[in-house]
Design an enzyme around this catalytic site. Structure first.
Site, PDB file in Angstrom:
ATOM      1  N   LYS A   1       0.810  -1.330  -0.169  1.00 48.88           N
ATOM      2  CA  LYS A   1      -0.081  -0.092  -0.118  1.00 48.88           C
ATOM      3  C   LYS A   1       0.723   1.080  -0.224  1.00 48.88           C
ATOM      4  CE  LYS A   1      -4.301   1.017  -0.277  1.00 48.88           C
ATOM      5  NZ  LYS A   1      -5.563   0.639  -0.478  1.00 48.88           N
TER       6      LYS A   1
ATOM      7  N   ASP B   1      -6.764   4.126  -4.587  1.00 54.74           N
ATOM      8  CA  ASP B   1      -7.709   4.396  -3.348  1.00 54.74           C
ATOM      9  C   ASP B   1      -8.281   5.437  -3.160  1.00 54.74           C
ATOM     10  OD1 ASP B   1      -8.423   2.382  -0.839  1.00 54.74           O
ATOM     11  OD2 ASP B   1      -8.053   4.719  -0.087  1.00 54.74           O
TER      12      ASP B   1
HETATM   13  P1  NDP Z   1     -12.979   7.381  -3.087  1.00 57.93           P
HETATM   14  O1  NDP Z   1     -12.139   8.801  -2.870  1.00 57.93           O
HETATM   15  O2  NDP Z   1     -13.665   7.195  -4.495  1.00 57.93           O
HETATM   16  O3  NDP Z   1     -14.530   8.294  -2.166  1.00 57.93           O
HETATM   17  C1  NDP Z   1     -13.801   7.747  -1.016  1.00 57.93           C
HETATM   18  C2  NDP Z   1     -15.033   8.507  -0.102  1.00 57.93           C
HETATM   19  O4  NDP Z   1     -15.614   8.174   1.647  1.00 57.93           O
HETATM   20  C3  NDP Z   1     -15.978  10.124  -0.326  1.00 57.93           C
HETATM   21  O5  NDP Z   1     -16.779   9.557  -0.380  1.00 57.93           O
HETATM   22  C4  NDP Z   1     -15.250  10.713   1.013  1.00 57.93           C
HETATM   23  O6  NDP Z   1     -15.743  11.430   1.717  1.00 57.93           O
HETATM   24  C5  NDP Z   1     -15.548   9.496   1.990  1.00 57.93           C
HETATM   25  N1  NDP Z   1     -14.233   9.703   3.500  1.00 57.93           N
HETATM   26  C6  NDP Z   1     -12.698   9.563   3.503  1.00 57.93           C
HETATM   27  N2  NDP Z   1     -12.131   9.582   3.876  1.00 57.93           N
HETATM   28  C7  NDP Z   1     -13.334   9.433   4.827  1.00 57.93           C
HETATM   29  C8  NDP Z   1     -13.010  10.102   5.845  1.00 57.93           C
HETATM   30  N3  NDP Z   1     -12.012  10.689   7.155  1.00 57.93           N
HETATM   31  N4  NDP Z   1     -13.752   9.978   7.259  1.00 57.93           N
HETATM   32  C9  NDP Z   1     -15.397  10.207   6.411  1.00 57.93           C
HETATM   33  N5  NDP Z   1     -15.630  10.152   4.891  1.00 57.93           N
HETATM   34  C10 NDP Z   1     -14.544   9.826   4.391  1.00 57.93           C
HETATM   35  O7  NDP Z   1     -12.307   6.405  -2.538  1.00 57.93           O
HETATM   36  P2  NDP Z   1     -12.636   4.549  -2.642  1.00 57.93           P
HETATM   37  O8  NDP Z   1     -14.305   4.649  -2.357  1.00 57.93           O
HETATM   38  O9  NDP Z   1     -12.491   4.339  -3.382  1.00 57.93           O
HETATM   39  O10 NDP Z   1     -13.115   3.828  -1.207  1.00 57.93           O
HETATM   40  C11 NDP Z   1     -13.461   3.802  -0.271  1.00 57.93           C
HETATM   41  C12 NDP Z   1     -12.653   2.862   1.175  1.00 57.93           C
HETATM   42  O11 NDP Z   1     -12.592   1.375   0.074  1.00 57.93           O
HETATM   43  C13 NDP Z   1     -11.808   2.848   1.220  1.00 57.93           C
HETATM   44  O12 NDP Z   1     -11.627   2.530   2.824  1.00 57.93           O
HETATM   45  C14 NDP Z   1     -10.461   2.103   1.021  1.00 57.93           C
HETATM   46  O13 NDP Z   1      -9.387   1.810   1.244  1.00 57.93           O
HETATM   47  C15 NDP Z   1     -12.210   0.729   0.688  1.00 57.93           C
HETATM   48  N6  NDP Z   1     -11.502   0.675  -0.932  1.00 57.93           N
HETATM   49  C16 NDP Z   1     -11.647   0.847  -2.054  1.00 57.93           C
HETATM   50  C17 NDP Z   1     -11.435  -0.450  -3.301  1.00 57.93           C
HETATM   51  C18 NDP Z   1     -10.974   0.365  -4.429  1.00 57.93           C
HETATM   52  O14 NDP Z   1     -11.323  -1.076  -5.475  1.00 57.93           O
HETATM   53  N7  NDP Z   1     -11.466   1.449  -4.519  1.00 57.93           N
HETATM   54  C19 NDP Z   1     -10.969  -2.043  -3.443  1.00 57.93           C
HETATM   55  C20 NDP Z   1     -10.826  -1.872  -1.958  1.00 57.93           C
HETATM   56  C21 NDP Z   1     -11.063  -1.127  -0.536  1.00 57.93           C
HETATM   57  P3  NDP Z   1     -14.874  13.438   0.611  1.00 57.93           P
HETATM   58  O15 NDP Z   1     -16.170  13.351  -0.960  1.00 57.93           O
HETATM   59  O16 NDP Z   1     -16.439  14.363   1.389  1.00 57.93           O
HETATM   60  O17 NDP Z   1     -13.916  13.344   1.492  1.00 57.93           O
HETATM   61  O1  8G0 Z   2      -7.832  -2.125  -0.032  1.00 56.23           O
HETATM   62  C1  8G0 Z   2      -8.326  -2.608  -1.427  1.00 56.23           C
HETATM   63  O2  8G0 Z   2      -8.015  -4.140  -1.666  1.00 56.23           O
HETATM   64  C2  8G0 Z   2      -7.698  -2.149  -3.206  1.00 56.23           C
HETATM   65  C3  8G0 Z   2      -8.077  -0.313  -3.034  1.00 56.23           C
HETATM   66  C4  8G0 Z   2      -6.901   0.000  -3.736  1.00 56.23           C
HETATM   67  C5  8G0 Z   2      -6.631  -0.632  -4.849  1.00 56.23           C
HETATM   68  C6  8G0 Z   2      -6.470  -1.813  -4.597  1.00 56.23           C
HETATM   69  C7  8G0 Z   2      -6.127  -1.971  -6.262  1.00 56.23           C
HETATM   70  O3  8G0 Z   2      -4.813  -2.692  -6.192  1.00 56.23           O
HETATM   71  O4  8G0 Z   2      -6.453  -2.522  -7.094  1.00 56.23           O
HETATM   72  C8  8G0 Z   2      -7.451  -2.443  -4.278  1.00 56.23           C
END
Ligand code: NDP
Ligand code: 8G0
Length: 450
Positions: A110, A150
């Site tokens: 990461k 992420d």
């Molecule tokens: P994005 O940046 O696309 O979206 C994040 C969302 O969460 C936004 O709505 C943001 O609000 C909110 N957010 C972020 N930080 C905080 C905080 N500290 N408190 C409250 N709300 C918060 O990220 P993703 O959707 O990609 O990721 C969301 C979660 O999913 C993370 O935990 C990530 O690690 C996990 N994840 C993502 C994967 C992926 O493929 N993208 C895969 C597996 C897990 P705002 O816009 O106001 O910042």
């Molecule tokens: O948390 C995860 O598994 C994650 C989040 C964002 C990206 C990736 C990836 O390697 O594609 C994994």
């Protein structure tokens, strides 16, 4: 005793694994846990860039190359002001075992930076990504370490990162995933985490004898990549999505209609422009609650999908979900639930048998994102592209197998009474851990000693 500075998020993830019943049955794995919990390598670097006023800005950049037993380091990059080594170590540690659960050959890693994308122009984002990758490009590669997005890093940022790598190293290679569809990206990668989460919960519903998503009320937190596609898939399957949120507050649907696809798409545009949810000029019946997470404001729901960030469900919120009759909670986010919230869900599951809430940890329920990243790597190395349908089918199968692996491992290792739903948290933790540490043992990373 460790003399490391306090790393609360990492310690939380570590304890979640350490308390597993596995170590009572197989004490030799305690040695493996000591070894696997230290990253193979941590890279920390300076990122200097210029803002639109010509003023110098500087941030901390990181890549935690945690474990390469099963394949090249693989995991996303987070750009958020809260990023530090504790957060990246917890994410990297979880990533190792999650990647094992996908069944694909990927190690865990990461990275990211304490950079705040909000309020920045597109040019500032591009200059930041360029400066970040000028250093990171020395440490990664398609066979070494393959980052992705992420929080705060989406398709646009992945494009800039790829471009700088290609220019600096003079190599076109699949050294990052989440690429654009016409330059090496996989179809379904943007959708994969949210869709995969919903496919996983479909397995839970079926196993528990509770039908499918049709007619279910679903609470979702977040409004980014994971939340958007989880919401769209739930709606497609006939569920009512009653909430989305961001770091500033929650949007709750009133009445029976819930969010429509056009609401989710309009919110996606707002998030792409790095704007808050309050910028959504909705016409439907929504209530905005400033500064709140959705859980205690959604009333009765069947399914809860935390999909924003770590520790976004507290003990009290867990109790409210349970008393409001929520039966399934699956993490889209990494470590979405606090340990206290997990304890509430697990105690209910043990006490009330098949009618209690059932909790799925992120390392299983959100593994669809990194799984399709693995499929993107496979397509890149063969220089081919699969169709949407082909990738979607593979994703469904991977989620089913991740579910069954956790379920069957729980049945094997954890004692349960008649009618009790198996612990997906214990089963998934053990299944991922055993696969990784057995590979490490074969490779001479640890051994039994007197
Ligand atoms: P994005 O940046 O696309 O979206 C994040 C969302 O969460 C936004 O709505 C943001 O609000 C909110 N957010 C972020 N930080 C905080 C905080 N500290 N408190 C409250 N709300 C918060 O990220 P993703 O959707 O990609 O990721 C969301 C979660 O999913 C993370 O935990 C990530 O690690 C996990 N994840 C993502 C994967 C992926 O493929 N993208 C895969 C597996 C897990 P705002 O816009 O106001 O910042
Ligand atoms: O948390 C995860 O598994 C994650 C989040 C964002 C990206 C990736 C990836 O390697 O594609 C994994």
């Amino acid at each position: 005793m460790s003399n490391l500075p306090s790393e609360p998020e990492f310690e939380q993830a570590y304890k979640g694994l350490e308390n597993s019943s596995l170590f009572e049955k197989n004490p030799e794995y305690k040695t493996a846990l000591k070894v696997v919990s230290i990253p193979e390598r941590v890279i920390q670097f300076r990122v200097v860039w210029e803002d639109d006023n010509g003023v110098l800005q500087v941030n901390n950049g990181y890549r935690v190359q945690y474990n390469s037993a099963l394949g090249p380091y693989k995991g996303g990059l987070r750009f958020h002001p809260t990023v530090n080594l504790s957060i990246l170590k917890f994410l990297g540690f979880e990533q190792i075992f999650k990647n094992a659960l996908t069944g694909l050959n990927m190690g865990g890693g990461k990275g990211g930076a304490d950079f705040e994308p909000k309020g920045k122009s597109d040019n500032e984002i591009r200059r930041f990504c360029d400066s970040f990758m000028r250093e990171l490009c020395k440490h990664i590669g398609a066979e070494t370490d393959v980052p992705a997005g992420d929080i705060g890093v989406g398709g646009r940022e992945v494009g800039y990162l790829f471009g700088t790598y290609k220019r600096q190293r003079n190599k076109w290679e699949g050294m990052v995933t989440g690429k654009g569809g016409n330059w090496g990206g996989s179809l379904i990668r943007p959708e994969a985490t949210g869709y995969g989460l919903v496919y996983y919960v479909e397995q839970m519903l079926k196993y528990a004898g509770k039908g499918n998503f049709s007619g279910k009320r679903v609470a979702i937190s977040g409004s980014g990549n994971v939340a958007q596609y989880a919401a769209l898939k739930c709606i497609e399957l006939g569920a009512t999505v009653v909430s989305l949120s961001d770091s500033k507050g929650s949007l709750i649907a009133e009445g029976d209609a819930g969010f429509k696809p056009e609401d989710v798409e309009a919110i996606a545009d707002i998030k792409l422009a790095r704007q808050p949810l309050t910028a959504y000029e909705h016409k439907g019946a929504f209530k905005y609650i400033e500064g709140a997470r959705p859980w205690v404001h959604v009333g009765k729901v069947d399914v809860a999908l935390p999909s924003a960030t770590q520790n976004e469900v507290s003990e009290d919120e867990a109790k409210t979900l349970v008393s409001n009759g929520c039966l399934f909670i699956a993490e889209g986010s990494n470590m979405g639930c606090t340990q206290e919230a997990i304890d509430v869900f697990e105690a209910e599951r043990k006490e009330k048998g098949g009618e209690a809430i059932w909790y799925a940890p992120g390392k299983a329920s959100n593994c669809g994102g990194v799984a399709v990243s693995g499929l993107e790597m496979a397509q890149n190395s063969q220089r081919i592209s699969w169709t949407r349908e082909e990738v979607d089918e593979r994703l469904k199968l991977i989620m089913k197998e991740a579910f069954e692996n956790g379920l069957n491992t729980a049945k094997e290792y954890v004692e349960a009474k008649e009618g009790e739903l198996p612990s997906l948290v214990a089963g998934s933790n053990i299944a991922g851990f055993v696969k990784v540490v057995q590979a490490m043992h074969d490779q001479g990373d640890w051994w039994e000693s007197m």
